[in-house]
Design a protein around this motif. Structure first.
Motif, PDB file in Angstrom:
ATOM      1  N   VAL A 119       0.835  -1.205   0.000  1.00  0.00           N
ATOM      2  CA  VAL A 119       0.000   0.000   0.000  1.00  0.00           C
ATOM      3  C   VAL A 119       0.869   1.254   0.000  1.00  0.00           C
ATOM      4  O   VAL A 119       0.610   2.221  -0.730  1.00  0.00           O
ATOM      5  N   ILE A 120       1.935   1.248   0.812  1.00  0.00           N
ATOM      6  CA  ILE A 120       2.824   2.400   0.899  1.00  0.00           C
ATOM      7  C   ILE A 120       3.512   2.662  -0.438  1.00  0.00           C
ATOM      8  O   ILE A 120       3.689   3.824  -0.856  1.00  0.00           O
ATOM      9  N   VAL A 121       3.907   1.602  -1.141  1.00  0.00           N
ATOM     10  CA  VAL A 121       4.560   1.764  -2.445  1.00  0.00           C
ATOM     11  C   VAL A 121       3.630   2.485  -3.423  1.00  0.00           C
ATOM     12  O   VAL A 121       4.022   3.423  -4.119  1.00  0.00           O
ATOM     13  N   VAL A 122       2.361   2.055  -3.472  1.00  0.00           N
ATOM     14  CA  VAL A 122       1.405   2.687  -4.388  1.00  0.00           C
ATOM     15  C   VAL A 122       1.113   4.124  -3.955  1.00  0.00           C
ATOM     16  O   VAL A 122       0.982   5.016  -4.797  1.00  0.00           O
ATOM     17  N   LEU A 123       1.029   4.362  -2.647  1.00  0.00           N
ATOM     18  CA  LEU A 123       0.849   5.737  -2.160  1.00  0.00           C
ATOM     19  C   LEU A 123       2.026   6.613  -2.591  1.00  0.00           C
ATOM     20  O   LEU A 123       1.838   7.774  -2.970  1.00  0.00           O
ATOM     21  N   GLY A 124       3.237   6.050  -2.539  1.00  0.00           N
ATOM     22  CA  GLY A 124       4.410   6.793  -2.979  1.00  0.00           C
ATOM     23  C   GLY A 124       4.349   7.142  -4.463  1.00  0.00           C
ATOM     24  O   GLY A 124       4.687   8.258  -4.867  1.00  0.00           O
ATOM     25  N   ILE A 125       3.866   6.200  -5.271  1.00  0.00           N
ATOM     26  CA  ILE A 125       3.708   6.459  -6.703  1.00  0.00           C
ATOM     27  C   ILE A 125       2.669   7.554  -6.928  1.00  0.00           C
ATOM     28  O   ILE A 125       2.860   8.442  -7.768  1.00  0.00           O
ATOM     29  N   CYS A 126       1.561   7.502  -6.179  1.00  0.00           N
ATOM     30  CA  CYS A 126       0.534   8.548  -6.284  1.00  0.00           C
ATOM     31  C   CYS A 126       1.115   9.908  -5.931  1.00  0.00           C
ATOM     32  O   CYS A 126       0.803  10.915  -6.576  1.00  0.00           O
ATOM     33  N   TRP A 127       1.960   9.942  -4.903  1.00  0.00           N
ATOM     34  CA  TRP A 127       2.586  11.202  -4.498  1.00  0.00           C
ATOM     35  C   TRP A 127       3.525  11.715  -5.583  1.00  0.00           C
ATOM     36  O   TRP A 127       3.524  12.899  -5.907  1.00  0.00           O
ATOM     37  N   LEU A 128       4.322  10.823  -6.176  1.00  0.00           N
ATOM     38  CA  LEU A 128       5.250  11.225  -7.227  1.00  0.00           C
ATOM     39  C   LEU A 128       4.513  11.744  -8.461  1.00  0.00           C
ATOM     40  O   LEU A 128       4.974  12.671  -9.135  1.00  0.00           O
ATOM     41  N   LEU A 129       3.355  11.140  -8.769  1.00  0.00           N
ATOM     42  CA  LEU A 129       2.578  11.547  -9.939  1.00  0.00           C
ATOM     43  C   LEU A 129       1.574  12.643  -9.609  1.00  0.00           C
ATOM     44  O   LEU A 129       0.772  13.026 -10.466  1.00  0.00           O
ATOM     45  N   ASN A 130       1.581  13.119  -8.351  1.00  0.00           N
ATOM     46  CA  ASN A 130       0.683  14.192  -7.914  1.00  0.00           C
ATOM     47  C   ASN A 130      -0.783  13.810  -8.090  1.00  0.00           C
ATOM     48  O   ASN A 130      -1.612  14.624  -8.510  1.00  0.00           O
ATOM     49  N   VAL A 131      -1.108  12.553  -7.757  1.00  0.00           N
ATOM     50  CA  VAL A 131      -2.486  12.076  -7.830  1.00  0.00           C
ATOM     51  C   VAL A 131      -3.207  12.423  -6.527  1.00  0.00           C
ATOM     52  O   VAL A 131      -2.697  12.155  -5.436  1.00  0.00           O
ATOM     53  N   GLU A 132      -4.376  13.023  -6.639  1.00  0.00           N
ATOM     54  CA  GLU A 132      -5.140  13.408  -5.446  1.00  0.00           C
ATOM     55  C   GLU A 132      -5.647  12.169  -4.718  1.00  0.00           C
ATOM     56  O   GLU A 132      -6.204  11.255  -5.328  1.00  0.00           O
ATOM     57  N   ILE A 133      -5.460  12.128  -3.407  1.00  0.00           N
ATOM     58  CA  ILE A 133      -5.921  11.000  -2.604  1.00  0.00           C
ATOM     59  C   ILE A 133      -7.371  11.250  -2.212  1.00  0.00           C
ATOM     60  O   ILE A 133      -7.674  12.086  -1.364  1.00  0.00           O
ATOM     61  N   THR A 134      -8.268  10.530  -2.844  1.00  0.00           N
ATOM     62  CA  THR A 134      -9.696  10.634  -2.554  1.00  0.00           C
ATOM     63  C   THR A 134     -10.178   9.316  -1.942  1.00  0.00           C
ATOM     64  O   THR A 134      -9.423   8.342  -1.839  1.00  0.00           O
ATOM     65  N   LEU A 135     -11.454   9.295  -1.555  1.00  0.00           N
ATOM     66  CA  LEU A 135     -12.014   8.054  -1.017  1.00  0.00           C
ATOM     67  C   LEU A 135     -11.996   6.945  -2.066  1.00  0.00           C
ATOM     68  O   LEU A 135     -11.899   5.759  -1.732  1.00  0.00           O
ATOM     69  N   LEU A 136     -12.087   7.315  -3.336  1.00  0.00           N
ATOM     70  CA  LEU A 136     -12.005   6.321  -4.401  1.00  0.00           C
ATOM     71  C   LEU A 136     -10.614   5.687  -4.437  1.00  0.00           C
ATOM     72  O   LEU A 136     -10.476   4.467  -4.623  1.00  0.00           O
ATOM     73  N   ILE A 137      -9.579   6.500  -4.240  1.00  0.00           N
ATOM     74  CA  ILE A 137      -8.215   5.989  -4.183  1.00  0.00           C
ATOM     75  C   ILE A 137      -8.050   5.083  -2.961  1.00  0.00           C
ATOM     76  O   ILE A 137      -7.397   4.027  -3.028  1.00  0.00           O
ATOM     77  N   VAL A 138      -8.642   5.488  -1.836  1.00  0.00           N
ATOM     78  CA  VAL A 138      -8.577   4.662  -0.631  1.00  0.00           C
ATOM     79  C   VAL A 138      -9.222   3.305  -0.884  1.00  0.00           C
ATOM     80  O   VAL A 138      -8.703   2.251  -0.469  1.00  0.00           O
ATOM     81  N   THR A 139     -10.361   3.300  -1.590  1.00  0.00           N
ATOM     82  CA  THR A 139     -11.025   2.044  -1.942  1.00  0.00           C
ATOM     83  C   THR A 139     -10.118   1.171  -2.798  1.00  0.00           C
ATOM     84  O   THR A 139     -10.015  -0.047  -2.592  1.00  0.00           O
ATOM     85  N   ALA A 140      -9.441   1.807  -3.763  1.00  0.00           N
ATOM     86  CA  ALA A 140      -8.506   1.064  -4.619  1.00  0.00           C
ATOM     87  C   ALA A 140      -7.352   0.492  -3.796  1.00  0.00           C
ATOM     88  O   ALA A 140      -6.922  -0.650  -4.020  1.00  0.00           O
ATOM     89  N   LEU A 141      -6.861   1.259  -2.819  1.00  0.00           N
ATOM     90  CA  LEU A 141      -5.767   0.783  -1.975  1.00  0.00           C
ATOM     91  C   LEU A 141      -6.202  -0.408  -1.121  1.00  0.00           C
ATOM     92  O   LEU A 141      -5.428  -1.352  -0.917  1.00  0.00           O
ATOM     93  N   LEU A 142      -7.428  -0.368  -0.615  1.00  0.00           N
ATOM     94  CA  LEU A 142      -7.940  -1.496   0.165  1.00  0.00           C
ATOM     95  C   LEU A 142      -8.102  -2.731  -0.715  1.00  0.00           C
ATOM     96  O   LEU A 142      -7.869  -3.868  -0.274  1.00  0.00           O
ATOM     97  N   THR A 143      -8.505  -2.518  -1.981  1.00  0.00           N
ATOM     98  CA  THR A 143      -8.591  -3.633  -2.925  1.00  0.00           C
ATOM     99  C   THR A 143      -7.211  -4.222  -3.176  1.00  0.00           C
ATOM    100  O   THR A 143      -7.032  -5.447  -3.204  1.00  0.00           O
ATOM    101  N   LEU A 144      -6.223  -3.347  -3.351  1.00  0.00           N
ATOM    102  CA  LEU A 144      -4.841  -3.785  -3.523  1.00  0.00           C
ATOM    103  C   LEU A 144      -4.383  -4.584  -2.301  1.00  0.00           C
ATOM    104  O   LEU A 144      -3.732  -5.635  -2.436  1.00  0.00           O
ATOM    105  N   ALA A 145      -4.720  -4.098  -1.114  1.00  0.00           N
ATOM    106  CA  ALA A 145      -4.354  -4.809   0.110  1.00  0.00           C
ATOM    107  C   ALA A 145      -4.972  -6.202   0.133  1.00  0.00           C
ATOM    108  O   ALA A 145      -4.339  -7.171   0.576  1.00  0.00           O
ATOM    109  N   GLY A 146      -6.203  -6.306  -0.353  1.00  0.00           N
ATOM    110  CA  GLY A 146      -6.867  -7.606  -0.415  1.00  0.00           C
ATOM    111  C   GLY A 146      -6.143  -8.579  -1.329  1.00  0.00           C
ATOM    112  O   GLY A 146      -5.956  -9.758  -0.994  1.00  0.00           O
TER     113      GLY A 146
END
Length: 208
Positions: A119-146
């Motif tokens: 999850v942290i790796v993908v968050l880091g990529i989002c930060w590098l690409l300046n992607v806004e962290i929304t609830l939709l992104i959080v949902t995607a991260l939880l799916t990734l965690a699954g």
């Protein structure tokens, strides 16, 4: 709207008026258009009137009217963000407890660390690409965690099986052997998921 409209027509109007990042969604069968715009607090108040005027001037034959309007302020956003963070930590705690009961406490902690790492790796990529962290992104991260946890459980199962079959090898050798044995399964699962995601991205339309 009082008449049928297509999303392509609406997007053309919004794009021509420098509103390209607006989230547009059609309510099927009800002649309704949902418009979501993120703006600073100072300019939120008259956005409804601006959008209505925009549609009336460019698509008068469709008969668009403003049916309802709602705002989500920064205080609500912070509450949603805090709830999302709580959900992630609770889910990781649940992972540790579940794997500790099914396998061993060491496995539970290892699974939680591995999942958190992904999850942290993908968050880091989002930060590098300046992607806004929304609830939709959080949902995607939880799916990734699954997905990450699912692979971890499969490997843990194989490690346990191999340890029961033979105790002649060290734990490190058993782990290495188990990972190699399930590598094909992991690759096939990941490629299958990637194919579906690529198909959605290419053919799912602008909403997706």
């Amino acid at each position: 709207a009082t008449a049928d409209f297509t999303m392509d027509e609406v997007r053309t109007v919004f794009n021509a008026n420098d509103l390209k990042n607006t989230n547009l969604q059609e309510v099927e069968g009800e002649h309704r258009l949902i418009v979501k715009i993120k703006k600073s607090e100072e300019v939120v108040s008259d956005l409804g009137e601006q959008i209505t005027a925009l549609l009336e001037n460019n698509m008068p034959e469709k008969g668009f009217i403003l049916e309802s309007q709602s705002d989500i302020g920064s205080s609500v956003s912070s509450v949603l963000r805090n709830k999302a963070i709580q959900a992630i930590f609770i889910s990781l705690l649940g992972v540790i407890i579940y794997l500790a009961m099914r396998f061993d406490l060491r496995f539970g902690v290892a699974g939680a660390i591995a999942t958190f790492h992904d999850v942290i790796v993908v968050l880091g990529i989002c930060w590098l690409l300046n992607v806004e962290i929304t609830l939709l992104i959080v949902t995607a991260l939880l799916t990734l965690a699954g997905y990450s946890l699912n692979d971890s459980v499969v490997i843990f199962d194989r490690i346990r099986e191999n340890m029961q079959k033979s105790e002649d090898h060290s734990l490190l050798q058993q782990i290495n052997r188990s990972i190699n044995e399930v590598m094909g399964r992991t690759i096939v699962t990941s490629l299958t998921t990637a194919m579906v995601i690529i198909a959605l991205f290419l053919f799912g339309g602008s909403v997706i």
